[in-house]
Scaffold this motif. Structure first.
Motif, mmCIF file in Angstrom:
data_model
loop_
_atom_site.group_PDB
_atom_site.id
_atom_site.type_symbol
_atom_site.label_atom_id
_atom_site.label_comp_id
_atom_site.label_asym_id
_atom_site.label_seq_id
_atom_site.Cartn_x
_atom_site.Cartn_y
_atom_site.Cartn_z
ATOM 1 N N UNK A 61 0.743 20.712 24.651
ATOM 2 C CA UNK A 61 1.066 20.923 23.236
ATOM 3 C C UNK A 61 2.096 19.922 22.731
ATOM 4 N N UNK A 62 3.237 19.820 23.423
ATOM 5 C CA UNK A 62 4.298 18.931 22.949
ATOM 6 C C UNK A 62 3.842 17.474 22.943
ATOM 7 N N UNK A 63 3.128 17.081 23.976
ATOM 8 C CA UNK A 63 2.668 15.699 24.064
ATOM 9 C C UNK A 63 1.673 15.367 22.954
ATOM 10 N N UNK A 64 0.739 16.275 22.693
ATOM 11 C CA UNK A 64 -0.280 16.027 21.657
ATOM 12 C C UNK A 64 0.343 15.946 20.276
ATOM 13 N N UNK A 65 1.176 16.936 19.935
ATOM 14 C CA UNK A 65 1.793 16.947 18.605
ATOM 15 C C UNK A 65 2.714 15.744 18.423
ATOM 16 N N UNK A 66 3.529 15.457 19.431
ATOM 17 C CA UNK A 66 4.438 14.319 19.335
ATOM 18 C C UNK A 66 3.706 12.996 19.234
ATOM 19 N N UNK A 67 2.636 12.835 20.012
ATOM 20 C CA UNK A 67 1.870 11.586 19.986
ATOM 21 C C UNK A 67 1.179 11.388 18.644
ATOM 22 N N UNK A 68 0.650 12.464 18.081
ATOM 23 C CA UNK A 68 0.020 12.359 16.760
ATOM 24 C C UNK A 68 1.038 11.919 15.718
ATOM 25 N N UNK A 69 2.252 12.460 15.799
ATOM 26 C CA UNK A 69 3.281 12.096 14.830
ATOM 27 C C UNK A 69 3.677 10.629 14.979
ATOM 28 N N UNK A 70 3.866 10.179 16.216
ATOM 29 C CA UNK A 70 4.228 8.769 16.441
ATOM 30 C C UNK A 70 3.106 7.849 15.971
ATOM 31 N N UNK A 71 1.842 8.210 16.256
ATOM 32 C CA UNK A 71 0.721 7.398 15.799
ATOM 33 C C UNK A 71 0.654 7.344 14.275
ATOM 34 N N UNK A 72 1.026 8.440 13.629
ATOM 35 C CA UNK A 72 1.040 8.461 12.161
ATOM 36 C C UNK A 72 2.090 7.506 11.614
ATOM 37 N N UNK A 73 3.251 7.453 12.273
ATOM 38 C CA UNK A 73 4.282 6.499 11.859
ATOM 39 C C UNK A 73 3.762 5.068 11.998
ATOM 40 N N UNK A 74 3.120 4.782 13.128
ATOM 41 C CA UNK A 74 2.608 3.433 13.373
ATOM 42 C C UNK A 74 1.487 3.096 12.383
ATOM 43 N N UNK A 75 0.709 4.109 12.003
ATOM 44 C CA UNK A 75 -0.399 3.900 11.072
ATOM 45 C C UNK A 75 0.078 3.351 9.729
ATOM 46 N N UNK A 76 1.261 3.771 9.301
ATOM 47 C CA UNK A 76 1.750 3.403 7.979
ATOM 48 C C UNK A 76 2.418 2.038 7.927
ATOM 49 N N UNK A 77 2.745 1.462 9.071
ATOM 50 C CA UNK A 77 3.583 0.259 9.072
ATOM 51 C C UNK A 77 2.932 -0.885 8.303
ATOM 52 N N UNK A 78 1.710 -1.272 8.681
ATOM 53 C CA UNK A 78 1.083 -2.442 8.058
ATOM 54 C C UNK A 78 0.837 -2.242 6.570
ATOM 55 N N UNK A 79 0.188 -1.149 6.137
ATOM 56 C CA UNK A 79 -0.018 -1.008 4.686
ATOM 57 C C UNK A 79 1.277 -0.884 3.902
ATOM 58 N N UNK A 80 2.280 -0.199 4.463
ATOM 59 C CA UNK A 80 3.537 -0.027 3.755
ATOM 60 C C UNK A 80 4.236 -1.371 3.559
ATOM 61 N N UNK A 81 4.350 -2.150 4.624
ATOM 62 C CA UNK A 81 5.039 -3.435 4.534
ATOM 63 C C UNK A 81 4.279 -4.388 3.617
ATOM 64 N N UNK A 82 2.966 -4.500 3.818
ATOM 65 C CA UNK A 82 2.199 -5.477 3.046
ATOM 66 C C UNK A 82 2.212 -5.155 1.555
ATOM 67 N N UNK A 83 1.889 -3.914 1.197
ATOM 68 C CA UNK A 83 1.799 -3.564 -0.218
ATOM 69 C C UNK A 83 3.172 -3.592 -0.887
ATOM 70 N N UNK A 84 4.190 -3.030 -0.226
ATOM 71 C CA UNK A 84 5.533 -3.011 -0.815
ATOM 72 C C UNK A 84 6.064 -4.428 -0.995
ATOM 73 N N UNK A 85 5.813 -5.280 -0.020
ATOM 74 C CA UNK A 85 6.326 -6.640 -0.089
ATOM 75 C C UNK A 85 5.623 -7.448 -1.169
ATOM 76 N N UNK A 86 4.318 -7.290 -1.292
ATOM 77 C CA UNK A 86 3.599 -7.972 -2.368
ATOM 78 C C UNK A 86 4.134 -7.536 -3.731
ATOM 79 N N UNK A 87 4.349 -6.228 -3.892
ATOM 80 C CA UNK A 87 4.896 -5.725 -5.160
ATOM 81 C C UNK A 87 6.274 -6.317 -5.437
ATOM 82 N N UNK A 88 7.121 -6.363 -4.415
ATOM 83 C CA UNK A 88 8.459 -6.896 -4.608
ATOM 84 C C UNK A 88 8.455 -8.371 -4.946
ATOM 85 N N UNK A 89 7.651 -9.166 -4.228
ATOM 86 C CA UNK A 89 7.629 -10.608 -4.451
ATOM 87 C C UNK A 89 6.995 -10.937 -5.797
ATOM 88 N N UNK A 90 6.028 -10.133 -6.231
ATOM 89 C CA UNK A 90 5.457 -10.339 -7.565
ATOM 90 C C UNK A 90 6.554 -10.352 -8.623
#
Length: 451
Positions: free
Chosen positions: A57-86
């Motif tokens: 249980x702990x491993x599955x829930x924790x791993x899903x949460x960490x994977x969710x954090x990693x999932x957001x990195x590329x879209x968050x950085x790319x889109x936010x940075x493009x908006x800022x530089x614009x």
């Protein structure tokens, strides 16, 4: 008020999740082990209670949460940075003013993360504990500094996004944002699309942050059940070190830079920041504090609205010194906890990544942790440790925001004074606060020329 109450409720829930996870994990550590003791038979199969809880249980829930954090990195950085530089690359707003502001913001961020790394390597808050990952962890050989700089420029930006090569993503986002800003009507349509995408991604970030208490609970429970209790002593050292560095940067480094570049009394500056600090502390958001920061620098400190309307929003976009300090200390802390020695080129990678990523870090609570995942990825450190950092991060996030808005205000005053759009009489007046009239720029310029 509703947002503030919601933020405090989330903070309380994360703290409760952390305490509950540590308590349950510690109890499991004392009562059970992973050798099959306290097992029971289900349908003829022997199952360990420890395995069901910790490895299940702990491993599955924790791993899903960490994977969710990693999932957001590329879209968050790319889109936010493009908006800022614009916005930064608008030809009518760049030039001398933009160069000064951007240079100061990025310079203070680089100073912050460099000093944080130096102190973390000297004090070693993570030394003495050897954590283990689910897989054998061996750091990749680090390239030379020259190769690091070459590798910042992608041959294939899509491949860079797919492989999580964040420095390449950052460089491509900057170039793409500049191209959008210089593309006239077509660029305006694309910029509007990216603004909408940024709003959607920010909503996704907030959804994930609302689930953070459960992820923190699972990660802390698994860690407490499998590691030496000494790890929590080290976590306390990490917390104290980050807090001290944040206060030192806000109360010592900023005033020193302010004094050198303006010649003004920094104590008056700190005195007039009190209301802004309180608001920043309560919201944990540079963006939410932006109206208060703007009014402070214009009505209390004498910065012209012409300057403040550029430097304050720009600072909320790219000035994340507090986040950079956390990322520097956290990276060194996690490396020490896993027994990894960071090479010189890896330390440079941390400084470059944290500094450049500050341009794309949205000024909302919790985003710094996602950016930390990006920094860890660049030096090949496991993401699982983010859960441990998150356990105390909400208590540090409020102080980080205070540091960030202090930097925004300091740069605003420095730029205004250098551009002759600064009312020094208002700055020196301890009671200057709340005047409704805008600053008369002609009078200010005349005053500056006479002085």
């Amino acid at each position: 008020m509703a947002n503030s109450a919601s933020k405090h409720n989330l903070t309380l829930r994360i703290v409760i999740g952390m305490i509950a996870g540590i308590s349950i994990g510690t109890a499991l550590n004392w009562l059970f082990d992973d050798s099959g003791d306290y097992a029971f038979v289900v349908f003829g199969s022997t199952i360990s209670t420890y395995s069901i809880l910790v490895d299940g249980i702990f491993n599955v829930v924790g791993s899903i949460f960490v994977n969710s954090l990693k999932m957001l990195v590329v879209p968050l950085v790319f889109v936010s940075l493009v908006c800022g530089v614009c916005k930064l690359s608008d030809p009518t707003r760049l030039g001398r003013l933009g160069g000064k502001a951007i240079g100061l913001y990025l310079a203070t961020t680089a100073i912050a993360v460099t000093f944080a790394l130096f102190m973390a390597l000297a004090i070693e808050p993570g030394a003495g504990v050897m954590l283990e990952t689910d897989k054998a962890f061996t750091p990749k050989p680090s390239p030379g500094i020259g190769q690091v700089i070459i590798d910042m420029f992608p041959q294939n930006p899509i491949e860079a996004m797919a492989q999580g090569k964040m420095l390449q993503v950052i460089v491509f986002a900057m170039l793409f944002g500049i191209a959008i800003a210089l593309s006239g009507k077509a660029g305006e349509r694309i910029a509007s699309l990216f603004d909408d995408l940024n709003d959607v991604i920010m909503k996704l970030v907030m959804i994930l942050m609302n689930l953070a208490p459960y992820g923190v609970f699972a990660l802390m429970a698994k860690m407490a059940a499998t590691v030496d209790p000494q790890a929590f002593v080290n976590l306390g050292k990490y917390f104290v070190l980050v807090a001290v560095l944040l206060l030192a940067h806000g109360l010592l480094v900023y005033p020193l830079i302010f004094k050198v570049l303006t010649g003004l009394n920094p104590l008056m500056f700190l005195r007039k920041m009190r209301d802004t600090w309180l608001f920043a502390f309560s919201t944990s958001s540079s963006n939410a504090t932006m109206p208060v920061t703007y009014e402070t620098v214009t009505r209390k400190m004498g910065v012209s609205r012409n300057i403040a309307s550029f430097t304050v929003p720009l600072g909320a976009t790219i000035n994340m010194d507090g986040t950079a300090i956390m990322q520097g200390v956290a990276t060194a802390f996690i490396a020490q906890m896993y027994g990894v020695d960071l090479s010189g080129s890896q330390l440079l990678m941390v400084i470059l990544t944290a500094t450049l990523a500050s341009v794309g870090t949205a000024g909302v609570p919790g985003v710094g942790l996602i950016m930390l995942g990006m920094v860890l990825q660049q030096v090949n450190l496991p993401h699982e440790a983010i859960g441990m950092i998150m356990a105390v991060d909400r208590l540090l996030d409020m102080t980080r925001t205070m540091v960030n808005v202090t930097g925004d205000s300091m740069v605003s005053v420095i730029i205004a004074k250098s551009e002759g759009e600064f009312n020094q009489a208002r700055y020196l007046d301890p009671d200057a606060a709340g005047e409704e009239e805008a600053i008369d720029l002609d009078t200010v310029v005349e005053h500056q020329s006479q002085s």
